[in-house]
Scaffold this motif. Structure first.
Motif, short mmCIF file in Angstrom:
data_model
loop_
_atom_site.label_atom_id
_atom_site.label_comp_id
_atom_site.label_asym_id
_atom_site.label_seq_id
_atom_site.Cartn_x
_atom_site.Cartn_y
_atom_site.Cartn_z
N ASN A 130 -19.18 17.55 -8.57
CA ASN A 130 -19.77 18.84 -8.88
C ASN A 130 -19.37 19.82 -7.80
O ASN A 130 -20.22 20.39 -7.12
N MET B 80 -23.62 2.39 -11.76
CA MET B 80 -24.71 3.22 -11.28
C MET B 80 -25.89 2.37 -10.83
O MET B 80 -26.59 2.69 -9.87
N LEU C 141 -19.21 11.54 -12.11
CA LEU C 141 -20.56 11.95 -12.48
C LEU C 141 -21.13 12.91 -11.43
O LEU C 141 -21.82 13.87 -11.74
N HIS C 142 -20.81 12.60 -10.19
CA HIS C 142 -21.32 13.45 -9.10
C HIS C 142 -20.32 14.53 -8.72
O HIS C 142 -20.54 15.26 -7.77
N LEU D 66 -20.03 3.37 -16.71
CA LEU D 66 -20.81 4.24 -15.83
C LEU D 66 -22.15 3.61 -15.46
O LEU D 66 -22.55 3.59 -14.29
N GLU E 124 -18.27 3.94 -4.41
CA GLU E 124 -18.35 4.45 -5.77
C GLU E 124 -17.08 4.20 -6.57
O GLU E 124 -15.96 4.33 -6.05
#
Lengths: 275, 515
Positions: A227, A208, A224-225, A204, A217
């Motif tokens: 959401n 990043m 991670l994003h 990760l 990505e």
């Protein structure tokens, strides 16, 4: 079953169940609506709510492809370099061989987190920021150390007669490497491949730092994003879709292990005994 | 659950509250934006869902500055590890990529812009001093040098939420004193419910400890306020200030000298082993006794889990912030058996005041910042000017309105509290709920940080928290726990100075500005 065997198995069984609880919960949540999860966390996922997976697939498909591409190129590259270096360290005689080998292996002792900053400075200097090559080249460079370690030990244990007779027949070192050493080292190659695949796939922090463009990505960055908004409420993410994303992201690892488990264990065992 | 939300958490820079406004080279009257060109990289702790807002504010800024390209990079929905690691790596390089970052996740970097320097400058996008359109004073948190390095865009207040339906069934009302609070908890426990959803996380050892200690610590402000001759002393402000513990904003009205705070802690003039502090420990233990024993020690990041306990009516009192207000009502409707009706009626109350004779002032709340945490890396003068121009735009009514409108249009606007940019128009559904929450003064000031004073993760922090845990577990007496905490906090001052590269000279001579 003898009582003492039962006494041993019971706690082991309990530990096994406990180890699987988080996974089962993740799978269960992935088939439930977010609001139902909040209302009753432990309820069973019936009826199955499959739309979570549609949402997850839509968001994660491209990052998953990118990740597989990065992993594939990196692993091929690092195996190629590892094989050549390990062959030289394991089968060739040259001045300073062992000192060089141990200085390479010493790099394993440096925690990865300490290397982040110098690696990042180097990445900037090479102009590789926001490029997948910034991932691949650093994965190859960093990952080949473990490859060299495993393969060198394996190559050293191969019978010298194999190589000597081959040389007597006129084969060079490249032929020895690719026609004798490499075919015999398939389990070790798979072991190294799987170990490094796990590391690259789950990485990760480095992606990043390297990747800024959301179109490039990797899967872990996307997760991670990841959401997604809950369509039914306004103030929190959709836990169901998130869990579906996590389950989906776990599938490639399971598939790789499923197909390579036997060779992986052989490789680990070979390293353990011969190393 | 939004991980962006971290209240003062590491926000927290070491010390210093209420520092003064730095001298400013304002350009009064000149409201025309200068034209800039180049690129600005914004990489604050954020999630992808905020991108519509970012794009909207970038587009609005382009109308004024067509030659500036603003790049938003969403970094981390996970504040626990990845964002701080990413930020630390960037800050360790000679040429960090981002310009705007969430500075509260690394408070020890020495090249941040002191935002106080700009607060009285004319904001070219509002035509007024920046502080007229942005509430700099909502939360006063600075680094060890006394610089304001972080601006939060929203203000949140810590509240106790309660299940009004079950309270009524049990003949209870929202408590107004600590005794009533404990009696209500006992009654709830008798009825078979868990009274409180707390665990040993920041809600407990940070927020609650601050609120409780604040009622005793008021006089300490006299020790750490700017004195005559101090570099930040302002005769008009500090000379006219009088100590009034009944005034919830009393400590906001005076400049605080961070070095005097550290000196007072190091010298033992501010203490954490006093009879007053023992009262705090006792109150914490009382609260713990009404939390679920199995839950209390499970998770330090327990927001979702404890919220679940409250939603499911396992527990009837939940400590959280105003951020919960918009969500709670809709969540209760969603999980209700009766369509359109919430599962239960709810309300909130402030922390009931302690009734000890040693209390110096009324109970205040934690009123902290949330939303976007913004700070600027100082690179060179030209870039700093460019970035500050953008930040002034974003935190102006026009800029933040564009940001909010972008989020609302995408269905992603989830405010945690009142917007600190003044003059931003919100639909009633977002503004009305927060307007029901009165301010009661902020207890989250460096004086009360206790477990936040040492650097996060330091041995002093761990040892202090360990002493508290052992006290709660009955393994340490309250006197022994307090003595341990006192020793650790006193010792932490040296580490704070070292990490912030401040010469100990400034501790001995706090009248000078630490460089």
């Amino acid at each position: 079953m003898k009582p003492h065997t039962l006494k041993l198995l019971l706690p082991l069984g309990l530990l096994l169940v406990l180890a699987f609880v988080p996974v089962l919960l993740m799978v269960s949540m992935s088939f439930r609506r977010s609001v139902d999860i909040f209302a009753d966390y432990w309820a069973l996922p019936f009826p199955l709510y499959l739309e979570n997976y549609a949402g997850a697939a839509q968001a994660l498909f491209v990052p998953a492809l990118i990740t597989m591409l990065v992993c594939a190129v990196s692993i091929v590259g690092l195996l190629l370099l590892s094989v050549m270096a390990a062959y030289a360290f394991g089968r060739l005689q040259f001045f300073g061989r062992d000192a060089l080998y141990f200085s390479v292996i010493a790099l394993l002792m440096i925690p990865g987190i300490i290397l982040l900053t110098p690696n990042y400075v180097l990445l900037n200097a090479l102009g590789l920021r926001d490029s997948l090559w910034g991932l691949i080249l650093f994965y190859v460079a960093g990952g080949q150390i473990i490859g060299i370690f495993f393969l060198r030990n394996f190559f050293r244990e191969l019978p010298a007669e194999l190589f000597e007779s081959s040389r007597m027949d006129g084969a060079g070192e490249w032929q020895n490497l690719f026609h004798i050493a490499l075919p015999l080292s398939r389990p070790v190659l798979i072991t190294v491949g799987i170990l490094t695949f796990l590391g690259f796939y789950n990485d990760l922090i480095w992606p990043m730092l390297v990747i800024s463009d959301s179109r490039k990505e990797t899967l872990m960055l996307a997760l991670l994003h990841f959401n997604p908004p809950d369509p039914e409420t306004s103030a929190r993410p959709d836990l169901g879709v998130q869990a579906a994303g996590y389950v989906s992201a776990s599938i490639p690892i399971l598939v790789v292990f499923w197909f390579c488990m036997k060779a992986y264990l052989q490789g680990i065992t070979a390293g353990a005994i011969k190393g | 659950m939004k991980t962006r939300f971290r209240m003062t958490l590491p926000l927290c820079l070491m010390a210093g509250a209420l520092l003064p406004v730095a001298p400013v080279s304002a350009a009064p009257g000149d409201a025309t934006p200068r034209q800039f060109e180049g690129e600005i990289v914004v990489a604050i702790l954020s999630s992808r869902t905020m991108m519509p807002g970012f794009e909207a504010v970038a587009a609005a800024y382009r109308q004024h500055q067509p030659n500036v390209r603003v790049v938003f990079e969403t970094k981390g929905g996970d504040a626990g590890l990845s964002y701080p690691t990413w930020l630390n790596t960037q800050l360790n390089t000679p040429d960090p990529r981002p310009d705007v970052v969430s500075t509260n996740y690394n408070r020890n970097y020495s090249h941040y812009v002191d935002l106080d320097f700009y607060r009285q400058m004319i904001n070219p996008y509002s035509g007024t001093p920046w502080e007229d359109v942005f509430d700099f004073d909502y939360n006063e948190v600075r680094n060890a040098r006394g610089q304001r390095i972080t601006l939060g865009t929203q203000g949140v207040k810590v509240l106790w939420y309660y299940n009004r339906t079950r309270f009524a069934e049990l003949g209870l009302e929202a408590p107004e004193t600590w005794t009533e609070f404990l009696e209500a908890c006992a009654r709830i426990k008798e009825a078979g419910y868990t009274p409180i959803t707390l665990s040993f996380g920041l809600r407990f050892h940070q927020w609650l400890a601050e609120i409780l200690f604040d009622q005793f610590s008021r006089p300490y402000v006299k020790k750490i306020r700017a004195q005559t001759g101090d570099w930040l002393y302002e005769p008009g402000r500090d000379g006219a200030w009088t100590y009034d513990p009944e005034d919830p904003d009393n400590d906001r009205r005076v400049n605080i000298n961070t070095m005097r705070l550290l000196k007072a802690v190091a010298d033992g003039d501010i203490r954490f082993d006093t009879p007053e502090f023992l009262e705090v420990l006792r109150a914490l233990k009382q609260v713990q006794s009404f939390s679920r024993a199995d839950f209390f020690l499970v998770s330090p990041t327990d927001f979702t889990d404890s919220y679940n306990l409250f939603l499911r009516e396992d527990a009837l009192i939940h400590l959280d912030t105003t951020r919960l207000i918009p969500a709670l009502e809709s969540d209760l409707r969603e999980i209700s058996d009766t369509p359109g009706q919430p599962r239960f009626e709810w309300g909130f109350f402030d922390t009931p005041p302690l009734e000890s004779p040693m209390v110096h002032g009324p109970a205040r709340a934690v009123e902290s910042i949330a939303g976007e945490y913004l700070g600027v890396i100082r690179k060179n003068e030209r870039q700093t000017e460019r970035v500050m121009d953008f930040l002034m735009f974003w935190l102006s009514p026009e800029g933040y309105q564009a940001y909010v409108d972008g989020l609302i249009a995408a269905g992603q606007f989830r405010p945690s509290g009142e917007i600190l940019v003044r003059g931003v128009n919100l639909p009633a559904e977002f503004s009305v709920p927060f307007s029901r929450v009165p301010r009661s003064g902020n207890a989250e000031i460096p004086l009360n940080w206790i477990f936040l004073l040492p650097p996060p993760g330091s041995s002093e922090t761990r040892a202090s928290l360990n002493a508290l845990q052992r006290y709660l577990a009955g393994q340490l007496s309250e006197e022994a726990a307090a003595a341990r905490i006192q020793a650790e906090l006193q010792a932490s001052v040296e580490r704070i100075l070292r990490m912030n590269q401040i010469n100990p000279f400034f501790l001995r001579h706090p009248q000078f500005k630490p460089e």
